[in-house]
Write an enzyme that holds these catalytic residues in place. Structure first.
Site, PDB file in Angstrom:
ATOM      1  N   LYS A 177       7.088   0.651  34.594  1.00 51.67           N
ATOM      2  CA  LYS A 177       6.776   1.884  35.340  1.00 51.67           C
ATOM      3  C   LYS A 177       5.951   1.592  36.597  1.00 51.67           C
ATOM      4  CE  LYS A 177       7.019   5.082  31.378  1.00 51.67           C
ATOM      5  NZ  LYS A 177       6.232   6.071  30.577  1.00 51.67           N
ATOM      6  N   TYR A 211      14.199  12.418  32.305  1.00 51.00           N
ATOM      7  CA  TYR A 211      13.233  12.958  31.342  1.00 51.00           C
ATOM      8  C   TYR A 211      13.538  14.415  30.978  1.00 51.00           C
ATOM      9  CZ  TYR A 211      10.101   8.884  31.415  1.00 51.00           C
ATOM     10  OH  TYR A 211       9.551   7.633  31.248  1.00 51.00           O
ATOM     11  N   PHE A 218       3.343  18.212  30.388  1.00 51.68           N
ATOM     12  CA  PHE A 218       3.226  17.004  31.208  1.00 51.68           C
ATOM     13  C   PHE A 218       4.476  16.705  32.042  1.00 51.68           C
ATOM     14  CE2 PHE A 218       4.575  15.617  26.922  1.00 51.68           C
ATOM     15  CZ  PHE A 218       5.700  14.853  27.215  1.00 51.68           C
ATOM     16  N   ARG A 275      10.113  -0.677  20.893  1.00 51.44           N
ATOM     17  CA  ARG A 275       9.054   0.325  20.668  1.00 51.44           C
ATOM     18  C   ARG A 275       7.831  -0.342  20.016  1.00 51.44           C
ATOM     19  NH1 ARG A 275       9.865   5.548  22.856  1.00 51.44           N
ATOM     20  NH2 ARG A 275       8.553   6.360  21.187  1.00 51.44           N
ATOM     21  N   ASN A 286       1.318   4.559  31.331  1.00 52.75           N
ATOM     22  CA  ASN A 286       1.315   3.661  30.167  1.00 52.75           C
ATOM     23  C   ASN A 286       2.234   2.448  30.349  1.00 52.75           C
ATOM     24  OD1 ASN A 286       3.719   4.998  29.942  1.00 52.75           O
ATOM     25  ND2 ASN A 286       3.331   5.884  27.932  1.00 52.75           N
ATOM     26  N   HIS A 342       8.415   2.088  29.598  1.00 57.36           N
ATOM     27  CA  HIS A 342       9.237   2.993  28.788  1.00 57.36           C
ATOM     28  C   HIS A 342      10.151   2.169  27.891  1.00 57.36           C
ATOM     29  CE1 HIS A 342      12.227   6.165  27.879  1.00 57.36           C
ATOM     30  NE2 HIS A 342      13.120   5.206  28.074  1.00 57.36           N
ATOM     31  N   GLU A 361      20.672   5.588  28.241  1.00 61.13           N
ATOM     32  CA  GLU A 361      19.680   5.268  29.275  1.00 61.13           C
ATOM     33  C   GLU A 361      20.034   3.968  30.002  1.00 61.13           C
ATOM     34  OE1 GLU A 361      15.858   7.525  27.200  1.00 61.13           O
ATOM     35  OE2 GLU A 361      15.837   5.343  27.414  1.00 61.13           O
TER      36      GLU A 361
HETATM   37  O1  CDP Z   1       7.358   7.119  26.186  1.00 60.29           O
HETATM   38  P1  CDP Z   1       7.268   7.633  24.768  1.00 60.29           P
HETATM   39  O2  CDP Z   1       8.623   7.789  24.118  1.00 60.29           O
HETATM   40  O3  CDP Z   1       6.311   6.840  23.939  1.00 60.29           O
HETATM   41  O4  CDP Z   1       6.609   9.096  24.859  1.00 60.29           O
HETATM   42  P2  CDP Z   1       7.274  10.513  25.186  1.00 60.29           P
HETATM   43  O5  CDP Z   1       6.634  11.508  24.286  1.00 60.29           O
HETATM   44  O6  CDP Z   1       8.769  10.422  25.149  1.00 60.29           O
HETATM   45  O7  CDP Z   1       6.782  10.827  26.665  1.00 60.29           O
HETATM   46  C1  CDP Z   1       7.434  10.266  27.788  1.00 60.29           C
HETATM   47  C2  CDP Z   1       6.354   9.851  28.775  1.00 60.29           C
HETATM   48  O8  CDP Z   1       5.658  11.010  29.217  1.00 60.29           O
HETATM   49  C3  CDP Z   1       5.258   8.949  28.208  1.00 60.29           C
HETATM   50  O9  CDP Z   1       5.631   7.584  28.134  1.00 60.29           O
HETATM   51  C4  CDP Z   1       4.133   9.190  29.193  1.00 60.29           C
HETATM   52  O10 CDP Z   1       4.304   8.463  30.409  1.00 60.29           O
HETATM   53  C5  CDP Z   1       4.300  10.682  29.478  1.00 60.29           C
HETATM   54  N1  CDP Z   1       3.444  11.547  28.624  1.00 60.29           N
HETATM   55  C6  CDP Z   1       2.336  12.183  29.190  1.00 60.29           C
HETATM   56  O11 CDP Z   1       2.082  12.037  30.378  1.00 60.29           O
HETATM   57  N2  CDP Z   1       1.531  12.988  28.399  1.00 60.29           N
HETATM   58  C7  CDP Z   1       1.815  13.180  27.097  1.00 60.29           C
HETATM   59  N3  CDP Z   1       1.015  13.956  26.355  1.00 60.29           N
HETATM   60  C8  CDP Z   1       2.914  12.551  26.524  1.00 60.29           C
HETATM   61  C9  CDP Z   1       3.720  11.732  27.304  1.00 60.29           C
HETATM   62 MG    MG Z   2      10.213   9.000  24.681  1.00 62.57          MG
END
Ligand code: CDP
Ligand code: MG
Length: 136
Positions: free
Chosen positions: A9, A49, A57, A85, A112, A115, A126
């Site tokens: 990222k 997304y 968010f 993961r 973070n 992805h 994807e």
């Molecule tokens: O990336 P991951 O699958 O672990 O998490 P997600 O729930 O699919 O969320 C996608 C991305 O959104 C995350 O990797 C974060 O960059 C962002 N995010 C955020 O900004 N705030 C949150 N509470 C949850 C996710």
């Molecule tokens: Mg995700």
């Protein structure tokens, strides 16, 4: 062989961690099938997304993901989705296990570092989003 998508990222690219993250992934036994550097448009980030549309968010995530260059990487390995993961760690870097990519290089639940696809089906979809030329 299972396929999954890694994205390095914008924060991790800006912090010069492309090499560090690729080393962890290669040492974990993944084969790199395709890799490139790009910058997402707002429309592309919104489509990638789309599953998060409506969440608090979502808008901020699009701003973040379009804030700089990213490195999408198509990866292959047995059990690729779950294994990626695992080495990424939890979404929130402060809750991610020691030694994971997000714990090492992430700085907040949003920024973070990387992805990883969350299912075998999404691994295929994807990967094709960024590398439509790859045949499945
Ligand atoms: O990336 P991951 O699958 O672990 O998490 P997600 O729930 O699919 O969320 C996608 C991305 O959104 C995350 O990797 C974060 O960059 C962002 N995010 C955020 O900004 N705030 C949150 N509470 C949850 C996710
Ligand atoms: Mg995700």
């Amino acid at each position: 062989m299972e396929r999954t998508l890694l994205i390095i990222k914008p924060d991790a690219v800006r912090d010069r961690h492309i090499g560090d993250i690729l080393k962890i992934v290669i040492d974990a036994g993944f084969d790199i099938k395709a890799l490139r550097m790009t910058r997402l448009t707002l429309d592309q980030a919104a489509r990638f997304y789309a599953v998060h549309e409506g969440k608090s968010f979502y808008a901020s995530l699009q701003t973040y993901m379009t804030s700089g260059k990213i490195v999408p990487v198509a990866l292959e390995r047995d059990n690729a989705v779950a294994k990626l993961r695992e080495i990424l760690g939890a979404t929130d870097p402060s809750k991610a296990a020691p030694g994971t990519i997000r714990r090492l290089y992430g700085s907040s639940i949003e920024s973070n570092a990387s992805h990883g696809s969350d299912s075998v089906e999404n691994g295929r979809l994807e990967t094709a989003f960024f590398f439509p030329e790859l045949d499945f």
